[in-house]
Design a protein around this motif. Structure first.
Motif, PDB file in Angstrom:
ATOM      1  N   GLU A  52      52.736 -60.131 119.299  1.00  0.00           N
ATOM      2  CA  GLU A  52      53.936 -59.887 119.651  1.00  0.00           C
ATOM      3  C   GLU A  52      55.321 -59.817 118.945  1.00  0.00           C
ATOM      4  O   GLU A  52      55.980 -58.827 118.932  1.00  0.00           O
ATOM      5  N   LEU A  53      55.107 -60.590 118.197  1.00  0.00           N
ATOM      6  CA  LEU A  53      56.321 -60.984 116.933  1.00  0.00           C
ATOM      7  C   LEU A  53      56.077 -59.624 116.334  1.00  0.00           C
ATOM      8  O   LEU A  53      57.160 -59.040 115.682  1.00  0.00           O
ATOM      9  N   TYR A  54      55.099 -59.261 115.634  1.00  0.00           N
ATOM     10  CA  TYR A  54      54.590 -58.108 114.822  1.00  0.00           C
ATOM     11  C   TYR A  54      55.189 -56.666 115.380  1.00  0.00           C
ATOM     12  O   TYR A  54      55.757 -56.033 115.010  1.00  0.00           O
ATOM     13  N   ALA A  55      54.791 -56.816 116.946  1.00  0.00           N
ATOM     14  CA  ALA A  55      55.063 -55.652 117.486  1.00  0.00           C
ATOM     15  C   ALA A  55      56.649 -55.280 117.773  1.00  0.00           C
ATOM     16  O   ALA A  55      56.758 -54.082 117.503  1.00  0.00           O
ATOM     17  N   LEU A  56      57.307 -56.370 117.792  1.00  0.00           N
ATOM     18  CA  LEU A  56      58.814 -56.380 117.940  1.00  0.00           C
ATOM     19  C   LEU A  56      59.125 -55.763 116.364  1.00  0.00           C
ATOM     20  O   LEU A  56      60.159 -54.904 116.270  1.00  0.00           O
ATOM     21  N   GLU A  57      58.693 -56.358 115.627  1.00  0.00           N
ATOM     22  CA  GLU A  57      59.213 -55.866 113.966  1.00  0.00           C
ATOM     23  C   GLU A  57      58.826 -54.239 113.894  1.00  0.00           C
ATOM     24  O   GLU A  57      59.734 -53.707 113.407  1.00  0.00           O
ATOM     25  N   ARG A  58      57.604 -53.930 114.309  1.00  0.00           N
ATOM     26  CA  ARG A  58      57.370 -52.388 114.046  1.00  0.00           C
ATOM     27  C   ARG A  58      58.151 -51.433 114.861  1.00  0.00           C
ATOM     28  O   ARG A  58      58.337 -50.556 114.570  1.00  0.00           O
ATOM     29  N   ALA A  59      58.418 -52.068 116.153  1.00  0.00           N
ATOM     30  CA  ALA A  59      59.381 -51.287 117.135  1.00  0.00           C
ATOM     31  C   ALA A  59      60.850 -51.084 116.475  1.00  0.00           C
ATOM     32  O   ALA A  59      61.598 -50.662 117.218  1.00  0.00           O
ATOM     33  N   GLY A  60      61.033 -52.015 115.752  1.00  0.00           N
ATOM     34  CA  GLY A  60      62.700 -52.095 115.211  1.00  0.00           C
ATOM     35  C   GLY A  60      63.355 -53.050 115.872  1.00  0.00           C
ATOM     36  O   GLY A  60      64.500 -52.975 116.001  1.00  0.00           O
ATOM     37  N   SER A  61      62.832 -53.753 116.763  1.00  0.00           N
ATOM     38  CA  SER A  61      63.434 -54.662 117.955  1.00  0.00           C
ATOM     39  C   SER A  61      63.799 -56.169 117.572  1.00  0.00           C
ATOM     40  O   SER A  61      64.345 -56.548 117.972  1.00  0.00           O
ATOM     41  N   LEU A  62      62.985 -56.568 116.566  1.00  0.00           N
ATOM     42  CA  LEU A  62      62.929 -58.101 115.973  1.00  0.00           C
ATOM     43  C   LEU A  62      64.340 -58.372 115.742  1.00  0.00           C
ATOM     44  O   LEU A  62      64.790 -59.518 116.125  1.00  0.00           O
ATOM     45  N   ASP A  63      64.864 -57.583 115.100  1.00  0.00           N
ATOM     46  CA  ASP A  63      66.326 -57.966 114.226  1.00  0.00           C
ATOM     47  C   ASP A  63      67.454 -58.046 115.514  1.00  0.00           C
ATOM     48  O   ASP A  63      68.178 -59.108 115.398  1.00  0.00           O
ATOM     49  N   GLY A  64      67.235 -57.274 116.334  1.00  0.00           N
ATOM     50  CA  GLY A  64      68.105 -57.202 117.571  1.00  0.00           C
ATOM     51  C   GLY A  64      67.817 -58.733 118.612  1.00  0.00           C
ATOM     52  O   GLY A  64      68.770 -59.426 118.977  1.00  0.00           O
ATOM     53  N   PHE A  65      66.664 -59.177 118.746  1.00  0.00           N
ATOM     54  CA  PHE A  65      66.110 -60.207 119.263  1.00  0.00           C
ATOM     55  C   PHE A  65      66.678 -61.458 118.646  1.00  0.00           C
ATOM     56  O   PHE A  65      67.299 -62.330 119.288  1.00  0.00           O
ATOM     57  N   LEU A  66      66.813 -61.371 117.217  1.00  0.00           N
ATOM     58  CA  LEU A  66      67.160 -62.567 116.522  1.00  0.00           C
ATOM     59  C   LEU A  66      68.897 -62.668 116.457  1.00  0.00           C
ATOM     60  O   LEU A  66      69.244 -63.780 116.313  1.00  0.00           O
ATOM     61  N   ALA A  67      69.426 -61.642 116.583  1.00  0.00           N
ATOM     62  CA  ALA A  67      70.889 -61.774 116.409  1.00  0.00           C
ATOM     63  C   ALA A  67      71.748 -62.354 117.359  1.00  0.00           C
ATOM     64  O   ALA A  67      71.295 -62.502 118.523  1.00  0.00           O
TER      65      ALA A  67
END
Length: 87
Positions: free
Chosen positions: A71-86
């Motif tokens: 799921e973590l890598y899926a967020l990264e591939r979708a370009g959403s991980l940075d938004g979750f982290l902010a």
């Protein structure tokens, strides 16, 4: 560098998925609180109760349960991980 939400990751020492998840976070220069559950039944029980899952890793960003490595890598591939982290 901007402030990130706190990240908590439950892991075991030799789990390849735990290692991958930590590497991704480290590559983004994201600090995290690692809770090792290898030999700690109480911490493993806490992880299972919080997540509803028995597998590692289990990852939280802020108060939101993300899931595991996939799921973590899926967020990264979708370009959403940075938004979750902010913050």
């Amino acid at each position: 560098m901007s402030q990130n939400k706190p990240v908590t990751i439950y892991t075991t020492q030799f789990c390849p998925y735990c290692i991958r998840a930590k590497r991704l976070l480290e590559s983004k220069e994201v600090g995290f609180d690692e809770i090792k559950v290898d030999f700690d039944a109480a911490k493993r029980g806490e992880m299972t109760e919080r997540s509803g899952r028995r597998t590692v890793p289990q990852i939280w960003i802020g108060d939101q349960h993300i899931g595991g490595c996939d799921e973590l890598y899926a967020l990264e591939r979708a370009g959403s991980l940075d938004g979750f982290l902010a913050e």
